[in-house]
Design a protein around this motif. Structure first.
Motif, PDB file in Angstrom:
ATOM      1  N   UNK A  34       0.832  -1.204   0.000  1.00  0.00           N
ATOM      2  CA  UNK A  34       0.000   0.000   0.000  1.00  0.00           C
ATOM      3  C   UNK A  34       0.867   1.255   0.000  1.00  0.00           C
ATOM      4  N   UNK A  35       1.992   1.217   0.724  1.00  0.00           N
ATOM      5  CA  UNK A  35       2.917   2.359   0.720  1.00  0.00           C
ATOM      6  C   UNK A  35       3.506   2.566  -0.673  1.00  0.00           C
ATOM      7  N   UNK A  36       3.844   1.481  -1.361  1.00  0.00           N
ATOM      8  CA  UNK A  36       4.340   1.584  -2.745  1.00  0.00           C
ATOM      9  C   UNK A  36       3.272   2.211  -3.639  1.00  0.00           C
ATOM     10  N   UNK A  37       2.047   1.737  -3.497  1.00  0.00           N
ATOM     11  CA  UNK A  37       0.945   2.253  -4.304  1.00  0.00           C
ATOM     12  C   UNK A  37       0.787   3.758  -4.088  1.00  0.00           C
ATOM     13  N   UNK A  38       0.814   4.183  -2.846  1.00  0.00           N
ATOM     14  CA  UNK A  38       0.621   5.613  -2.555  1.00  0.00           C
ATOM     15  C   UNK A  38       1.788   6.454  -3.052  1.00  0.00           C
ATOM     16  N   UNK A  39       2.996   5.914  -3.025  1.00  0.00           N
ATOM     17  CA  UNK A  39       4.144   6.623  -3.587  1.00  0.00           C
ATOM     18  C   UNK A  39       3.964   6.805  -5.089  1.00  0.00           C
ATOM     19  N   UNK A  40       3.548   5.747  -5.767  1.00  0.00           N
ATOM     20  CA  UNK A  40       3.329   5.828  -7.217  1.00  0.00           C
ATOM     21  C   UNK A  40       2.180   6.774  -7.553  1.00  0.00           C
ATOM     22  N   UNK A  41       1.132   6.779  -6.724  1.00  0.00           N
ATOM     23  CA  UNK A  41       0.032   7.719  -6.956  1.00  0.00           C
ATOM     24  C   UNK A  41       0.538   9.155  -6.953  1.00  0.00           C
ATOM     25  N   UNK A  42       1.400   9.479  -6.007  1.00  0.00           N
ATOM     26  CA  UNK A  42       1.932  10.848  -5.919  1.00  0.00           C
ATOM     27  C   UNK A  42       2.752  11.200  -7.155  1.00  0.00           C
ATOM     28  N   UNK A  43       3.542  10.261  -7.630  1.00  0.00           N
ATOM     29  CA  UNK A  43       4.396  10.518  -8.794  1.00  0.00           C
ATOM     30  C   UNK A  43       3.559  10.732 -10.054  1.00  0.00           C
ATOM     31  N   UNK A  44       2.493   9.939 -10.208  1.00  0.00           N
ATOM     32  CA  UNK A  44       1.697   9.992 -11.440  1.00  0.00           C
ATOM     33  C   UNK A  44       0.383  10.755 -11.275  1.00  0.00           C
ATOM     34  N   UNK A  74       4.060   0.727 -10.460  1.00  0.00           N
ATOM     35  CA  UNK A  74       3.711  -0.038  -9.267  1.00  0.00           C
ATOM     36  C   UNK A  74       4.285  -1.452  -9.357  1.00  0.00           C
ATOM     37  N   UNK A  75       4.141  -2.082 -10.513  1.00  0.00           N
ATOM     38  CA  UNK A  75       4.696  -3.428 -10.683  1.00  0.00           C
ATOM     39  C   UNK A  75       6.208  -3.437 -10.458  1.00  0.00           C
ATOM     40  N   UNK A  76       6.897  -2.471 -11.011  1.00  0.00           N
ATOM     41  CA  UNK A  76       8.358  -2.412 -10.845  1.00  0.00           C
ATOM     42  C   UNK A  76       8.740  -2.126  -9.398  1.00  0.00           C
ATOM     43  N   UNK A  77       8.027  -1.231  -8.759  1.00  0.00           N
ATOM     44  CA  UNK A  77       8.338  -0.873  -7.367  1.00  0.00           C
ATOM     45  C   UNK A  77       8.136  -2.073  -6.438  1.00  0.00           C
ATOM     46  N   UNK A  78       7.112  -2.876  -6.704  1.00  0.00           N
ATOM     47  CA  UNK A  78       6.867  -4.052  -5.867  1.00  0.00           C
ATOM     48  C   UNK A  78       8.015  -5.063  -5.956  1.00  0.00           C
ATOM     49  N   UNK A  79       8.715  -5.087  -7.075  1.00  0.00           N
ATOM     50  CA  UNK A  79       9.869  -5.984  -7.205  1.00  0.00           C
ATOM     51  C   UNK A  79      11.031  -5.553  -6.316  1.00  0.00           C
ATOM     52  N   UNK A  80      11.067  -4.289  -5.936  1.00  0.00           N
ATOM     53  CA  UNK A  80      12.173  -3.759  -5.133  1.00  0.00           C
ATOM     54  C   UNK A  80      11.918  -3.776  -3.629  1.00  0.00           C
ATOM     55  N   UNK A  81      10.727  -4.190  -3.213  1.00  0.00           N
ATOM     56  CA  UNK A  81      10.404  -4.198  -1.784  1.00  0.00           C
ATOM     57  C   UNK A  81      11.229  -5.266  -1.068  1.00  0.00           C
ATOM     58  N   UNK A  82      11.660  -4.959   0.128  1.00  0.00           N
ATOM     59  CA  UNK A  82      12.378  -5.925   0.966  1.00  0.00           C
ATOM     60  C   UNK A  82      11.345  -6.773   1.708  1.00  0.00           C
ATOM     61  N   UNK A  83      10.773  -7.746   1.013  1.00  0.00           N
ATOM     62  CA  UNK A  83       9.764  -8.621   1.599  1.00  0.00           C
ATOM     63  C   UNK A  83      10.413  -9.507   2.652  1.00  0.00           C
ATOM     64  N   UNK A  84       9.650  -9.909   3.643  1.00  0.00           N
ATOM     65  CA  UNK A  84      10.175 -10.786   4.693  1.00  0.00           C
ATOM     66  C   UNK A  84      10.449 -12.183   4.123  1.00  0.00           C
ATOM     67  N   UNK A  85      11.392 -12.871   4.730  1.00  0.00           N
ATOM     68  CA  UNK A  85      11.682 -14.246   4.315  1.00  0.00           C
ATOM     69  C   UNK A  85      10.443 -15.126   4.473  1.00  0.00           C
ATOM     70  N   UNK A  86       9.666 -14.872   5.529  1.00  0.00           N
ATOM     71  CA  UNK A  86       8.449 -15.653   5.756  1.00  0.00           C
ATOM     72  C   UNK A  86       7.475 -15.485   4.591  1.00  0.00           C
ATOM     73  N   UNK A  87       7.314 -14.258   4.093  1.00  0.00           N
ATOM     74  CA  UNK A  87       6.414 -14.028   2.969  1.00  0.00           C
ATOM     75  C   UNK A  87       6.932 -14.717   1.715  1.00  0.00           C
ATOM     76  N   UNK A  88       8.230 -14.604   1.458  1.00  0.00           N
ATOM     77  CA  UNK A  88       8.804 -15.175   0.237  1.00  0.00           C
ATOM     78  C   UNK A  88       8.719 -16.700   0.206  1.00  0.00           C
TER      79      UNK A  88
END
Length: 147
Positions: A34-44, A74-88
């Motif tokens: 959601x934070x990624x989404x809101x960052x992208x919303x501001x940019x675009x 948004x798709x590209x930004x989600x690839x750069x998130x530091x997801x938790x090992x548990x999620x991955x």
């Protein structure tokens, strides 16, 4: 600021995939996405109309190109998130790299990450003839025929 409904409006519907809704790892990942989404919303120059569930968003844009660019970013930004090992380790969240080949059939020198963590499905409707109404949250939402 919400787009003027007197002009064409692009409405983007975003659904974030989630392996479950109850684990702490997934809840945290949805907050990160959601934070990624809101960052992208501001940019675009997008406007968040509503988020009826933690993984669903309705956004509005004054320009179709901004909505499409937002979706790609948004798709590209989600690839750069530091997801938790548990999620991955959860189903559908593991990192995948490309197996693209050069024209000669040899693998590309540097494989690219093409899938990791949560993903977004984005759909965009664009057109005239909508109305803007306030929600009980004070946010604007758009109603009308979808082209």
């Amino acid at each position: 600021q919400s787009p003027d409904p007197g002009f064409p409006v692009a409405v983007c519907f975003v659904v974030l995939s989630a392996p479950d809704r109850t684990s702490e790892a997934t809840k945290h990942a949805l907050e990160q996405a959601a934070a990624c989404l809101r960052t992208c919303l501001a940019v675009y120059k997008g406007y968040e109309c509503k988020s009826p569930e933690p993984n669903k968003f309705t956004c509005a844009f004054s320009a179709f190109a901004d909505a499409v660019s937002f979706s790609g970013a948004l798709h590209l930004r989600l690839l750069d998130v530091a997801w938790s090992d548990e999620l991955l380790q959860k189903s559908g969240c593991a990192e995948r790299v490309s197996d693209f080949r050069n024209p000669d059939g040899n693998p590309c020198a540097k494989p690219q990450v093409i899938w990791k963590g949560l993903h977004a499905r984005c759909g965009v409707a664009f057109g005239n003839g909508c109305t803007r109404k306030p929600l009980n949250t004070g946010r604007a939402d758009y109603f009308g025929a979808v082209p």
